[in-house]
Design a protein around this motif. Structure first.
Motif, PDB file in Angstrom:
ATOM      1  N   GLY A   1       0.788  -1.228   0.000  1.00 59.59           N
ATOM      2  CA  GLY A   1       0.000   0.000   0.000  1.00 59.59           C
ATOM      3  C   GLY A   1       0.816   1.271   0.000  1.00 59.59           C
ATOM      4  N   ALA A   2       2.112   1.168   0.310  1.00 57.48           N
ATOM      5  CA  ALA A   2       2.970   2.361   0.332  1.00 57.48           C
ATOM      6  C   ALA A   2       3.458   2.683  -1.078  1.00 57.48           C
ATOM      7  CB  ALA A   2       4.138   2.144   1.283  1.00 57.48           C
ATOM      8  N   ARG A   3       4.138   3.830  -1.204  1.00 59.08           N
ATOM      9  CA  ARG A   3       4.504   4.366  -2.516  1.00 59.08           C
ATOM     10  C   ARG A   3       5.998   4.222  -2.787  1.00 59.08           C
ATOM     11  NH1 ARG A   3       1.771   9.266  -4.450  1.00 59.08           N
ATOM     12  NH2 ARG A   3       3.664  10.412  -3.903  1.00 59.08           N
ATOM     13  N   LEU A   4       6.289   3.753  -4.002  1.00 60.39           N
ATOM     14  CA  LEU A   4       7.663   3.613  -4.470  1.00 60.39           C
ATOM     15  C   LEU A   4       7.827   4.502  -5.694  1.00 60.39           C
ATOM     16  CD1 LEU A   4      10.479   2.157  -4.628  1.00 60.39           C
ATOM     17  CD2 LEU A   4       9.352   0.440  -6.071  1.00 60.39           C
ATOM     18  N   GLY A   5       8.739   5.478  -5.617  1.00 63.36           N
ATOM     19  CA  GLY A   5       9.010   6.323  -6.765  1.00 63.36           C
ATOM     20  C   GLY A   5       9.861   5.590  -7.786  1.00 63.36           C
ATOM     21  N   VAL A   6       9.521   5.740  -9.069  1.00 65.04           N
ATOM     22  CA  VAL A   6      10.292   5.123 -10.159  1.00 65.04           C
ATOM     23  C   VAL A   6      10.364   6.108 -11.320  1.00 65.04           C
ATOM     24  CG1 VAL A   6       9.659   2.748  -9.572  1.00 65.04           C
ATOM     25  CG2 VAL A   6       8.241   4.030 -11.166  1.00 65.04           C
TER      26      VAL A   6
ATOM     27  N   VAL B   1       2.444  -2.751  -3.901  1.00 65.56           N
ATOM     28  CA  VAL B   1       3.130  -1.459  -3.789  1.00 65.56           C
ATOM     29  C   VAL B   1       2.635  -0.529  -4.891  1.00 65.56           C
ATOM     30  CG1 VAL B   1       5.383  -0.340  -4.070  1.00 65.56           C
ATOM     31  CG2 VAL B   1       5.169  -2.407  -2.668  1.00 65.56           C
ATOM     32  N   THR B   2       2.431   0.735  -4.563  1.00 67.76           N
ATOM     33  CA  THR B   2       1.983   1.730  -5.531  1.00 67.76           C
ATOM     34  C   THR B   2       3.193   2.414  -6.161  1.00 67.76           C
ATOM     35  OG1 THR B   2      -0.052   2.158  -4.294  1.00 67.76           O
ATOM     36  CG2 THR B   2       0.655   3.847  -5.869  1.00 67.76           C
ATOM     37  N   LEU B   3       3.295   2.352  -7.487  1.00 65.23           N
ATOM     38  CA  LEU B   3       4.389   3.012  -8.192  1.00 65.23           C
ATOM     39  C   LEU B   3       4.018   4.454  -8.508  1.00 65.23           C
ATOM     40  CD1 LEU B   3       5.633   0.277 -10.713  1.00 65.23           C
ATOM     41  CD2 LEU B   3       6.492   0.819  -8.421  1.00 65.23           C
ATOM     42  N   VAL B   4       4.957   5.346  -8.276  1.00 66.19           N
ATOM     43  CA  VAL B   4       4.778   6.768  -8.551  1.00 66.19           C
ATOM     44  C   VAL B   4       5.744   7.157  -9.665  1.00 66.19           C
ATOM     45  CG1 VAL B   4       4.856   9.100  -7.600  1.00 66.19           C
ATOM     46  CG2 VAL B   4       4.145   7.170  -6.148  1.00 66.19           C
ATOM     47  N   PRO B   5       5.223   7.503 -10.863  1.00 68.90           N
ATOM     48  CA  PRO B   5       6.136   7.854 -11.967  1.00 68.90           C
ATOM     49  C   PRO B   5       6.791   9.203 -11.730  1.00 68.90           C
ATOM     50  CG  PRO B   5       3.850   8.159 -12.637  1.00 68.90           C
ATOM     51  CD  PRO B   5       3.809   7.521 -11.281  1.00 68.90           C
ATOM     52  N   LEU B   6       8.099   9.276 -11.953  1.00 72.19           N
ATOM     53  CA  LEU B   6       8.860  10.501 -11.747  1.00 72.19           C
ATOM     54  C   LEU B   6       9.494  10.931 -13.067  1.00 72.19           C
ATOM     55  CD1 LEU B   6      10.642   9.362  -8.453  1.00 72.19           C
ATOM     56  CD2 LEU B   6       8.629  10.852  -8.646  1.00 72.19           C
ATOM     57  N   PRO B   7       9.401  12.219 -13.416  1.00 70.67           N
ATOM     58  CA  PRO B   7       9.913  12.697 -14.702  1.00 70.67           C
ATOM     59  C   PRO B   7      11.422  12.510 -14.845  1.00 70.67           C
ATOM     60  CG  PRO B   7       8.409  14.307 -13.747  1.00 70.67           C
ATOM     61  CD  PRO B   7       8.678  13.266 -12.696  1.00 70.67           C
TER      62      PRO B   7
ATOM     63  N   ALA C   1      11.528  16.622  -9.028  1.00 67.90           N
ATOM     64  CA  ALA C   1      10.315  15.827  -9.174  1.00 67.90           C
ATOM     65  C   ALA C   1      10.155  14.854  -8.008  1.00 67.90           C
ATOM     66  CB  ALA C   1      10.352  15.061 -10.492  1.00 67.90           C
ATOM     67  N   VAL C   2      11.265  14.345  -7.508  1.00 70.74           N
ATOM     68  CA  VAL C   2      11.209  13.465  -6.343  1.00 70.74           C
ATOM     69  C   VAL C   2      10.667  14.231  -5.146  1.00 70.74           C
ATOM     70  CG1 VAL C   2      12.560  12.034  -4.773  1.00 70.74           C
ATOM     71  CG2 VAL C   2      13.138  12.097  -7.210  1.00 70.74           C
ATOM     72  N   GLU C   3      11.165  15.456  -4.972  1.00 71.82           N
ATOM     73  CA  GLU C   3      10.718  16.280  -3.852  1.00 71.82           C
ATOM     74  C   GLU C   3       9.242  16.625  -3.985  1.00 71.82           C
ATOM     75  OE1 GLU C   3      13.257  19.211  -1.054  1.00 71.82           O
ATOM     76  OE2 GLU C   3      13.576  19.321  -3.217  1.00 71.82           O
ATOM     77  N   ALA C   4       8.806  16.951  -5.197  1.00 75.90           N
ATOM     78  CA  ALA C   4       7.401  17.299  -5.418  1.00 75.90           C
ATOM     79  C   ALA C   4       6.492  16.109  -5.142  1.00 75.90           C
ATOM     80  CB  ALA C   4       7.211  17.788  -6.853  1.00 75.90           C
ATOM     81  N   ALA C   5       6.889  14.933  -5.577  1.00 82.09           N
ATOM     82  CA  ALA C   5       6.070  13.741  -5.338  1.00 82.09           C
ATOM     83  C   ALA C   5       5.987  13.425  -3.852  1.00 82.09           C
ATOM     84  CB  ALA C   5       6.645  12.556  -6.101  1.00 82.09           C
ATOM     85  N   ALA C   6       7.085  13.622  -3.130  1.00 79.08           N
ATOM     86  CA  ALA C   6       7.097  13.331  -1.695  1.00 79.08           C
ATOM     87  C   ALA C   6       6.234  14.316  -0.919  1.00 79.08           C
ATOM     88  CB  ALA C   6       8.530  13.340  -1.174  1.00 79.08           C
TER      89      ALA C   6
ATOM     90  N   GLU D   1      23.051  16.052  -6.594  1.00 81.35           N
ATOM     91  CA  GLU D   1      21.789  16.757  -6.337  1.00 81.35           C
ATOM     92  C   GLU D   1      20.720  15.793  -5.838  1.00 81.35           C
ATOM     93  OE1 GLU D   1      20.653  18.667  -9.943  1.00 81.35           O
ATOM     94  OE2 GLU D   1      22.551  19.767 -10.150  1.00 81.35           O
ATOM     95  N   LEU D   2      20.637  14.638  -6.479  1.00 74.81           N
ATOM     96  CA  LEU D   2      19.637  13.664  -6.064  1.00 74.81           C
ATOM     97  C   LEU D   2      19.934  13.151  -4.659  1.00 74.81           C
ATOM     98  CD1 LEU D   2      17.208  11.872  -6.714  1.00 74.81           C
ATOM     99  CD2 LEU D   2      18.783  10.238  -7.765  1.00 74.81           C
ATOM    100  N   ALA D   3      21.202  12.893  -4.361  1.00 71.40           N
ATOM    101  CA  ALA D   3      21.574  12.424  -3.023  1.00 71.40           C
ATOM    102  C   ALA D   3      21.167  13.435  -1.961  1.00 71.40           C
ATOM    103  CB  ALA D   3      23.075  12.158  -2.963  1.00 71.40           C
ATOM    104  N   ALA D   4      21.339  14.727  -2.259  1.00 70.78           N
ATOM    105  CA  ALA D   4      20.959  15.768  -1.302  1.00 70.78           C
ATOM    106  C   ALA D   4      19.450  15.772  -1.068  1.00 70.78           C
ATOM    107  CB  ALA D   4      21.432  17.133  -1.798  1.00 70.78           C
TER     108      ALA D   4
END
Length: 456
Positions: free
Chosen positions: A181-186, A203-209, A219-224, A253-256
């Motif tokens: 039921g939780a969300r996994l970004g991909v 698991v719910t997949l969340v598409p990321l640009p 986009a990761v930050e916006a989805a979260a 940048e992504l690591a931050a």
């Protein structure tokens, strides 16, 4: 029909009749690939024929491609030859597969055979049949750490866990990090198996640009912000299907962003052996990244093992998920990895496959250069944005009529976003000359119109 293995002594004047009988036993499965034929002297005695006739029988079997002789060891039934590519001008049950993507280079079988032979000694083989857990063995951890090392980074061998294959490793890591039921970004275009795993785990997949540099950190930050992400799965090196490689700056940048969000990353490095640079995301964010990989592309799908470099904090969870999923690695594969890595076979195959990938990309450029095709000189696939009026589903069907299997963009797309009008071409599996013919045929299709198919 008589069988030459039943001790009959009736003389046979035509040696080809005897060869036919052995061939029939091979075709029926009474003699299997790898079985050793009796020495020619024994064969001649059983059949009551001259030694020279027995030699002609064995030579005929070799000429037909049914057996192979090894100096000092004897004559063995040969594995079935790969089927040739289909004639491209007409439909056929035998297809040219540009979907599956397992690279095989000419020297591969010889190198693997030479490397594996010491494992077949009875004492060594007996040891390699014993069970082993997710932690593998000391020597396997050291060998795989060496295999994964690149760009000045080498994982801590103590952080390595093993599975039967890469898919099992991915599934176990997702199960450990993302509850049902939780969300996994991909990435918005992702490895299709991850879609299947997510469905199975609930698991719910969340598409990321994605842009030209890979996954977009904002986009990761916006989805979260919309709802929590429990993890992000990505392919930062030679992304499948786009062949993108995330530059070092984007990785930082992504690591931050992941650090601010306290979200772990699942880094799929399955194709990264084709590039020496850049260092993996696991080198940039080691305490927040689980790197998953396997030997299926480096070696062969029939000789694989999956592995994960796991931060210390989640080792117990991933270990438990591997055990719960019955994903223990085969010890023989671990022992093979140790020997093949130590003997330099893995590195030799990796270098050869890098050269092979470059040659196949050149073939793709030669035949598809006029079209909107995205690739990387070091990857084994390319992404083709089809020209109008073609749609991906129609093009896939048209290719299939010519005996060529390609993968539509829908197989990679996640969510309700608009699916690109594109196909992925896997370049690794067919022989190079068959690949060239297939791509030439696809180029001809793309220059025509779907309406032309209706007129046929």
């Amino acid at each position: 029909m008589r069988s030459p293995w039943r001790g009959e002594e009736a003389a046979v004047e035509d040696y080809r009749e005897l060869a036919d009988e052995v061939a029939a036993d091979i075709a029926a499965g009474r003699l299997r690939p790898g079985d050793r034929l009796p020495p020619q002297r024994d064969f001649a005695r059983r059949r009551g024929i001259a030694g020279s006739t027995a030699a002609r029988v064995y030579a005929e079997l070799t000429r037909r491609g049914l057996t192979v002789g090894e100096v000092g060891r004897g004559t063995f039934v040969r594995a079935s030859a790969r089927r040739p590519g289909t004639a491209l001008a007409e439909p056929s049950g035998t297809r040219i597969d540009l979907e599956l993507n397992y690279p095989v280079i000419p020297e591969q079988v010889r190198l693997l055979g030479d490397g594996l032979r010491p494992l077949l000694r009875p004492d060594v083989l007996e040891a390699s049949m014993r069970p082993v857990g997710a932690a593998g063995t000391f020597h396997a951890r050291e060998a795989v750490a060496d295999l994964l090392a690149r760009a000045g980074w080498r994982p801590d061998p103590a952080r390595l866990l093993f599975a039967g294959n890469g898919r099992q490793a991915i599934a176990a890591v997702i199960a450990a990090l993302v509850p049902p039921g939780a969300r996994l970004g991909v990435e918005e275009l992702t490895y299709p198996v991850v879609k299947t795993i997510a469905t199975r785990l609930g698991v719910t997949l969340v598409p990321l640009p994605v842009d030209e540099a890979g996954l977009v950190p904002e986009a990761v930050e916006a989805a979260a912000r919309k709802a929590p992400l429990r993890a992000v799965y990505l392919q930062p090196t030679l992304h499948n299907p786009l062949s993108l490689t995330m530059p070092v700056e984007r990785r930082a940048e992504l690591a931050a962003v992941l650090a601010r969000l306290d979200v772990p990353a699942i880094e799929d490095g399955i194709w990264s052996f084709l590039r020496d640079e850049p260092p993996p995301l696991a080198a940039v964010a080691p305490e927040r990244t689980i790197l998953v990989d396997s030997l299926s592309k480096r070696l062969a799908p029939g000789l694989t093992v999956g592995f994960a470099v796991v931060p210390e904090a989640v080792v117990p969870k991933v270990t438990a998920a591997l055990h719960a999923g019955g994903s223990a690695p085969p010890r023989f594969a671990l022992e093979a990895a140790v020997r093949l890595a130590g003997d330099g076979v893995v590195e030799s195959l990796s270098r050869g496959k890098r050269r092979d990938a470059e040659a196949r990309q050149e073939i793709a450029t030669r035949h598809l250069g006029e079209f909107a095709v995205r690739g990387d000189p070091r990857s084994y696939y390319c992404w083709w944005e089809l020209p109008p009026p073609w749609r991906a589903d129609t093009f896939v069907a048209a290719a299939a009529r010519h005996g060529i299997a390609v993968t539509p963009a829908a197989a990679f797309a996640v969510g309700d976003n608009r699916t690109p009008n594109a196909v992925r071409l896997g370049l690794a599996s067919p022989p190079a000359e068959t690949l060239a013919r297939a791509l030439a045929t696809l180029a001809g299709l793309a220059r025509s119109s779907p309406d032309d198919l209706l007129a046929e």
